[in-house]
Write a protein that holds these residues in place. Sequence first.
Motif, PDB file in Angstrom:
ATOM      1  N   SER A   8       0.829  -1.203   0.000  1.00  0.00           N
ATOM      2  CA  SER A   8       0.000   0.000   0.000  1.00  0.00           C
ATOM      3  C   SER A   8       0.867   1.257   0.000  1.00  0.00           C
ATOM      4  O   SER A   8       0.608   2.210  -0.743  1.00  0.00           O
ATOM      5  N   PHE A   9       1.925   1.251   0.798  1.00  0.00           N
ATOM      6  CA  PHE A   9       2.844   2.387   0.818  1.00  0.00           C
ATOM      7  C   PHE A   9       3.632   2.473  -0.486  1.00  0.00           C
ATOM      8  O   PHE A   9       3.943   3.566  -0.969  1.00  0.00           O
ATOM      9  N   ALA A  10       3.971   1.321  -1.059  1.00  0.00           N
ATOM     10  CA  ALA A  10       4.704   1.315  -2.325  1.00  0.00           C
ATOM     11  C   ALA A  10       3.873   1.956  -3.430  1.00  0.00           C
ATOM     12  O   ALA A  10       4.388   2.700  -4.272  1.00  0.00           O
ATOM     13  N   ASN A  11       2.577   1.689  -3.420  1.00  0.00           N
ATOM     14  CA  ASN A  11       1.695   2.302  -4.413  1.00  0.00           C
ATOM     15  C   ASN A  11       1.554   3.804  -4.180  1.00  0.00           C
ATOM     16  O   ASN A  11       1.475   4.590  -5.131  1.00  0.00           O
ATOM     17  N   GLU A  12       1.522   4.195  -2.920  1.00  0.00           N
ATOM     18  CA  GLU A  12       1.383   5.612  -2.606  1.00  0.00           C
ATOM     19  C   GLU A  12       2.641   6.396  -2.960  1.00  0.00           C
ATOM     20  O   GLU A  12       2.569   7.497  -3.525  1.00  0.00           O
ATOM     21  N   LEU A  13       3.815   5.826  -2.654  1.00  0.00           N
ATOM     22  CA  LEU A  13       5.074   6.543  -2.833  1.00  0.00           C
ATOM     23  C   LEU A  13       5.727   6.299  -4.187  1.00  0.00           C
ATOM     24  O   LEU A  13       6.639   7.027  -4.577  1.00  0.00           O
ATOM     25  N   GLY A  14       5.283   5.270  -4.876  1.00  0.00           N
ATOM     26  CA  GLY A  14       5.877   4.967  -6.171  1.00  0.00           C
ATOM     27  C   GLY A  14       7.131   4.131  -6.093  1.00  0.00           C
ATOM     28  O   GLY A  14       7.793   3.900  -7.104  1.00  0.00           O
ATOM     29  N   ARG A  15       7.478   3.633  -4.911  1.00  0.00           N
ATOM     30  CA  ARG A  15       8.651   2.774  -4.739  1.00  0.00           C
ATOM     31  C   ARG A  15       8.550   2.054  -3.396  1.00  0.00           C
ATOM     32  O   ARG A  15       7.865   2.518  -2.470  1.00  0.00           O
ATOM     33  N   GLU A  16       9.225   0.917  -3.297  1.00  0.00           N
ATOM     34  CA  GLU A  16       9.216   0.152  -2.057  1.00  0.00           C
ATOM     35  C   GLU A  16      10.096   0.828  -1.008  1.00  0.00           C
ATOM     36  O   GLU A  16      11.162   1.364  -1.328  1.00  0.00           O
ATOM     37  N   ILE A  17       9.636   0.795   0.249  1.00  0.00           N
ATOM     38  CA  ILE A  17      10.424   1.337   1.345  1.00  0.00           C
ATOM     39  C   ILE A  17      10.448   0.338   2.485  1.00  0.00           C
ATOM     40  O   ILE A  17       9.588  -0.542   2.580  1.00  0.00           O
ATOM     41  N   ARG A  18      11.453   0.474   3.326  1.00  0.00           N
ATOM     42  CA  ARG A  18      11.557  -0.294   4.562  1.00  0.00           C
ATOM     43  C   ARG A  18      11.927   0.670   5.675  1.00  0.00           C
ATOM     44  O   ARG A  18      12.616   1.667   5.450  1.00  0.00           O
ATOM     45  N   VAL A  19      11.481   0.348   6.896  1.00  0.00           N
ATOM     46  CA  VAL A  19      11.804   1.157   8.064  1.00  0.00           C
ATOM     47  C   VAL A  19      12.343   0.236   9.148  1.00  0.00           C
ATOM     48  O   VAL A  19      11.758  -0.820   9.416  1.00  0.00           O
ATOM     49  N   PHE A  20      13.448   0.612   9.745  1.00  0.00           N
ATOM     50  CA  PHE A  20      13.994  -0.154  10.855  1.00  0.00           C
ATOM     51  C   PHE A  20      14.835   0.774  11.724  1.00  0.00           C
ATOM     52  O   PHE A  20      15.062   1.939  11.375  1.00  0.00           O
ATOM     53  N   THR A  21      15.266   0.282  12.852  1.00  0.00           N
ATOM     54  CA  THR A  21      16.043   1.095  13.782  1.00  0.00           C
ATOM     55  C   THR A  21      17.512   0.729  13.675  1.00  0.00           C
ATOM     56  O   THR A  21      17.867  -0.402  13.340  1.00  0.00           O
TER      57      THR A  21
END
Length: 231
Positions: A8-21
């Motif tokens: 869903s975020f990939a469709n919104e932003l136009g690219r795949e993302i990951r979040v980590f610490t």
Amino acid sequence: MDEAKLLSFANELGREIRVFTNTATSCSSDEISAPPNDEPDDFYDFTPEDYYHIIGDKLGAQSQILKTRKMREAEAAARKARVTKAVIRFRFPDNYILEAKFQPSEKIQELVDLLKKVLARPDLPFYLYTTPPKEQIKDFSKDFYSAGFAPGAIIYFSYDLPKDSVLSKVASAGPYLREDVLSLNGLDFAREVINPIHSDREIPIVEASRDVSEPAQSAKKKQSKPKWLKL
């Protein structure tokens, strides 16, 4: 469910993302301030190995100079063709890291455009920099490959506000990313595991031009005893 959220975020932003610490631990102050061990006196002697190493470096530099322009351009094009992506990790002061993938030919301006979509305060001015040494990114017209950000790079984020201002203190308290983006922390796309395919079909064998019985016959001849040998 998690992958659907990422998509869903990939469709919104136009690219795949990951979040980590960021779990990396820095060195203690004692380790940083500790003086290096003294080297023995012979450590600084000029050895024959040092001489040949210097000569080799000079010859290598001369060979680069002697190369024609077309050869250098061909080598550079070959190196560029091997790089197929630029994995960028944005590191924020609150220890969160945002990872995104770009094409090496994309402009660095894409970094700014992406951040404005995921920041908690996109209305505030900010700047990006690399380290070490600390160098602010100012030319956003370059592509990732030309800027040295491919196949990957770590880029740091900072608000461009007066340090003593109230707004700076509020913004620096975080979070830097949107709450829904932070909810992606630790999630990742499922990677497809490719298992070897077993088949009952016979694998075609390329037959040699000679008769397959020939090696066996020759081996048999070698094993037979000569007529003149008597036991």
